[in-house]
Design an enzyme around this catalytic site. Structure first.
Site, PDB file in Angstrom:
ATOM      1  N   ASP B  52       0.818  -1.220   0.000  1.00 58.49           N
ATOM      2  CA  ASP B  52       0.000   0.000   0.000  1.00 58.49           C
ATOM      3  C   ASP B  52       0.849   1.266   0.000  1.00 58.49           C
ATOM      4  O   ASP B  52       2.047   1.207   0.259  1.00 58.49           O
ATOM      5  CB  ASP B  52      -0.874   0.022   1.268  1.00 58.49           C
ATOM      6  CG  ASP B  52      -2.083  -0.866   1.129  1.00 58.49           C
ATOM      7  OD1 ASP B  52      -2.617  -0.984   0.013  1.00 58.49           O
ATOM      8  OD2 ASP B  52      -2.493  -1.448   2.155  1.00 58.49           O
ATOM      9  N   TYR B 110       6.872  -9.974   6.590  1.00 62.75           N
ATOM     10  CA  TYR B 110       6.777  -8.529   6.812  1.00 62.75           C
ATOM     11  C   TYR B 110       7.377  -8.200   8.170  1.00 62.75           C
ATOM     12  O   TYR B 110       7.390  -9.040   9.074  1.00 62.75           O
ATOM     13  CB  TYR B 110       5.313  -8.063   6.805  1.00 62.75           C
ATOM     14  CG  TYR B 110       4.690  -7.964   5.434  1.00 62.75           C
ATOM     15  CD1 TYR B 110       4.681  -6.749   4.737  1.00 62.75           C
ATOM     16  CD2 TYR B 110       4.096  -9.065   4.830  1.00 62.75           C
ATOM     17  CE1 TYR B 110       4.105  -6.648   3.490  1.00 62.75           C
ATOM     18  CE2 TYR B 110       3.515  -8.974   3.563  1.00 62.75           C
ATOM     19  CZ  TYR B 110       3.518  -7.760   2.904  1.00 62.75           C
ATOM     20  OH  TYR B 110       2.951  -7.654   1.659  1.00 62.75           O
TER      21      TYR B 110
END
Lengths: 246, 246
Positions: B52, B110
């Protein structure tokens, strides 16, 4: 008059180092200006480590004297309102009259960050320096032990400052690789000469690159000649990590 | 036609995320433009993780097909010449026809970075997020175990994507504090739903702040209601760390 101790963090990139500058911005001046806005007083701020242009701090310490009535524990908050985003006071407290940020310090710790890569890492480049991808961690680690203890660091400092002695004590030195692959060279000592951390880092990097042999470090110390030590690593890889007092 | 795999790092701050954007800059487009400058070809680049706006990458992976004669191992170098400083290709290699950056991926990792402080840390704020200084590491650690394994993560994703199933497997999740005091939440899994890492991080932070109890996480899973989970943490704390293939 009360004496206030500040713990300060900054990104060095946009400044000409800690000290007051005739031309250009010194971090000390920016902090003194912010303290003036918070208190109305002209103060002189004494820093523990006079970081060079481009060097960062996570735990710089400084002190000043004030007649202001601001709660010592909340001083950081009052000052931060007048500081740019890349300089912040992390905490504040009152200290005794004998306290001096520089002369009372028992231990200073710096970290030098670098990484071995063909390509500059965008996520790391603001506080870590790229070295040649041939760098060997195992070779570099062999260089570490030579720096620990009390030595004459004359070969590991730049000229340009008057000091009584070039003997310093390194309490602890370690080279670690973090999850990102970045090398973190932590060095703690009772004090550091001009460019000493950056030259030690450069010497360790050159051992890792095979330019120097680890065992040659003994001879470099003995020679007391700056030219025999490794390169001075760039400022942006260096961070003043913390200052400890009794 | 050869298929080339790229490993890419970027700072998310100046971009509107990975995917092509009608308005604004997508990282995918910037890379495709750079590949066009290097090869003269219009290529379509397929990324493994559609990060994003504001999210960083240390090890994003993408692939494209080309007729160019550039040596596969040197492709990264040819492309980097046409990229801005905050996006760089770290390495390149040729892969088989069946390889797909997204569908061939076996494990994605992540890292979400945050720190507990009264003051924003200038040296950390570009890729880590400040949380309230009351945050308790010990409390937060109790929340970790509930996320490991295969679960229906419906309560831990934002609406807005069509997915066949909201069941995902977390292979590994750990919360560590580094020398700077920054918390690093590493999460590895077979795939992640929209905002899933940021909502898991927000839930763990809320447990650390005493807003939620660790044991309530079981009920949040069972409820399948997004509103019961914690806040969506800000994008700039999130980094796509690495993508692993067989």
């Amino acid at each position: 008059m009360r004496k206030i101790k500040l713990t300060i963090s900054y990104v060095g990139k946009n400044y000409n180092g800690w000290q007051k500058q005739k031309n250009g911005m010194g971090i000390q001046t920016i902090l003194e200006d912010a303290i003036k806005k918070a208190t109305g007083e002209d103060v002189e701020l004494f820093g523990a480590g006079r970081t060079d242009a481009g060097v960062h701090a996570l735990g710089q310490v400084a002190h000043f004297e004030t007649n202001s009535k601001i709660d010592a524990q909340k001083f950081y908050y009052a000052i931060n309102q007048f500081l740019p985003d890349d300089i912040k006071v992390l905490s504040s407290c009152e200290v005794g009259k004998d306290f001096h940020s520089r002369f009372s310090a028992k231990k200073k710790t710096y970290v030098y960050k670098f990484y071995a890569s063909e390509v500059i890492l965008p996520l790391c480049e603001f506080d870590a320096v790229k070295v040649n991808s041939k760098f060997s961690f195992n070779s570099a680690k062999k260089a570490i032990k030579y720096f620990k203890g009390t030595h004459n660091f004359k070969a590991f400092c730049s000229s340009g400052t008057n000091v009584k002695t070039t003997t310093r004590t390194i309490y602890d030195i370690k080279l670690k690789q973090d999850e990102k692959g970045i090398y973190n060279l932590f060095i703690s000592g009772n004090g550091f000469l001009y460019n000493m951390v950056r030259i030690i880092a450069g010497t360790i990097v050159e051992v890792g690159l095979g330019i120097k042999e680890a065992k040659s470090i003994k001879d470099i110390f003995a020679s007391e000649k700056r030219d025999n030590a490794g390169r001075t690593m760039p400022a942006n890889g260096l961070t003043l990590f913390k200052i400890e007092y009794e």
